[in-house]
Enzyme design. Sequence first.
Site, PDB file in Angstrom:
ATOM      1  N   GLU A 521     101.518  22.712  50.395  1.00  0.00           N
ATOM      2  CA  GLU A 521     101.633  23.398  51.699  1.00  0.00           C
ATOM      3  C   GLU A 521     102.272  24.776  51.535  1.00  0.00           C
ATOM      4  OE1 GLU A 521      99.870  22.299  53.867  1.00  0.00           O
ATOM      5  OE2 GLU A 521      99.655  20.195  53.321  1.00  0.00           O
ATOM      6  N   ASP A 585      96.336  22.952  45.629  1.00  0.00           N
ATOM      7  CA  ASP A 585      96.535  21.806  44.727  1.00  0.00           C
ATOM      8  C   ASP A 585      97.060  22.269  43.367  1.00  0.00           C
ATOM      9  OD1 ASP A 585      95.788  19.785  46.451  1.00  0.00           O
ATOM     10  OD2 ASP A 585      93.741  19.603  45.692  1.00  0.00           O
TER      11      ASP A 585
END
Length: 681
Positions: A521, A585
């Site tokens: 995030e 990621d």
Amino acid sequence: MRRSILMAGVVLLAGISALAQATGGSAAKPEATISSFDLTAIDKSVDPCNDFYHYACGTWLKNNPIPADQSSWGRFNELHERNQTILRGILEKQSADTLGRSEINQKIGDYYYSCMDEAGIEAKGTGPVKPAIDSINGMTDKSQIPAVLGGLHRGGVRAFFGFDAEPDFKDSKVDIATADQGGLSLPDKDYYFKTDAKSVELREKLEKHIAKMFVLYGESPDQAAADAKTVMKVETELAKGSLNRTEQRDPAKIYHKMTVGDLQKDSPAFMWNQYFTTIQSPTFDSLNVAVPDFMKAMNQVIANNDLDTAKTYLRWQALHAAAPMLPKAFVEENFDYYGRTLRGAKELRPRWKRCVQYADGDLGEALGQAYVAETFPPEAKAHTLQMVHELEAALKTDIGELSWMSPGTKKQALEKLSRIDNKIGYPNKWRDYSSLNIVRGDAMGNSLRSNLFEFNRQLAKISKPVDRNEWGMTPPTVNAYYNPLENNVNFPAGILQPPFYDYKADDAINFGSIGVVIGHELTHGFDDEGSQFDADGNLRNWWTPQDKEQFTKLEDCFVKEYDGFVVVDDVHIKGDLTLGENTADNGGLRISHMALLDVLASNPEKTVDGFTPDQRFFLGYAQIWCENMTPQAARLQALSNEHSDPMYRVNGVVSNSSDFAKAWGCKPSAPMVRNPACRVW
Ligand SMILES: [Zn+2]
């Protein structure tokens, strides 16, 4: 706009119905805690350097087939089911015991009771959707469309376009009115135009489904077949003016602030002031017309066809939106297309699961209060916040050490990082539902009033300062997001649970699982989309041209890497659609590993069960992505979702990580070692 850790669709199956009856009385008990790190999931016959995903998850995949009522089954689903069971217990208690309940417990209890009352719903037949259909059928002139559409929007029907309040991209402290494309029944624009056999079949089956829904409402089969054709024609016209999912990721393509007068000039067949009057919108001079071409397409649909065409399209949209709270025949028909055909699920989820989902959707911050009290103690919140700070420190170090970025741009990046706001678990201030009336025994009415409550809540925000304490996900949600317009990260209590996070588990596992989620995030603030917004959340370029050029070149490596991954048949991951998620990621894993090393430096961990702390970190990461999917669901995700297939979220990422190769002793020639490796952050 927000960027999350996984597709929202994983928990929101559009197809729904009622095969299993709820037991009604006995409050369900939460299942046993899901274990954080699962030795039995590993398949030791696989070489971790050949295929880490199947090494970490192989045995789990074999032992966890997809349940009949699901289209995919992974660790996210396990946790989601556990959360649902907890919510069910709360809702059953409040729906059974009607004496002396608090105001919010009356609302959640009676909402759930009404939703579960299938006999009551059956007895009312199509009556509850009749007012909406009658308002459509009652039109005698196209000039009435804006008012009728306004009424439908107030009840949650998403026909033609969406209207709400969102921060102004260039002045993100203020919410402005936003009109966006909408009104399609397929997941993305491209579904209307692709000519491969599967896409053609999906369109043919949708047309049949639409016809069946019309027949259920009482049309003759011939009329229904003709009407379904009309709906497909209208939606195809609307799709022509729409952006696809990849295009919608570009902020410049979805920000077009204009005056109401200019919008009116672009769409003369639709009187916007009538629409605004019907919905009782506050007055405003300008708004974001996210996709101007869409409004032109809508105008053409209205101008170039007779009134009956618009009526037919709106009737379908009204029936489609109402389906979950209509009798069983509608629910099952809806599931047949959206669950079975589109996603490959075999059975409808039990009614209680659907009613828990609707209660969470309509009353999430009322229901969430009890969920938080039961599952998320203050020490979990404190520990999560501490981890977020550790991850932020690692990202700060990482940015400082980048060789491709100039000092000036680094300064801006670090300023942005230092001002990311961390929101953990649940809102500081719960939403006030006191103006929302929930009536025991009125399932459709409760749904309509909840939609109106939310619609009015959006309208009230227009031209007001943005409330950054507000959440875009409910507390029990197994997901997380970064909001580039607010520069904050949001971690609902629902994901801060095993197997993603166990504040009593060892650091290596926690950093591999929830640590990477947090890093993911944070990295969204610096992916191809997030990096276009500054520390204040404004769309503003803070990059030097040279640094931007370097950044784009590095990102291109990810696009090419993921373009090469095959998901099912001939369907590849879309490297451009998934770029932001793949960047997050890869960056998330890297900085979480850096943070772990920092923590281990002062608090070393031993080898456990034969795995070093580094190895446990990578296993912790891979195992949150263990997931079986139907071919239909895998295809749907690859074509229309920003997140890559779970297998590649593991193998695509670890193969770029030199830390991974070191931890597992992989040779440079091993499949899990990419050369050259892609890296941005
Ligand atoms: Zn994400």
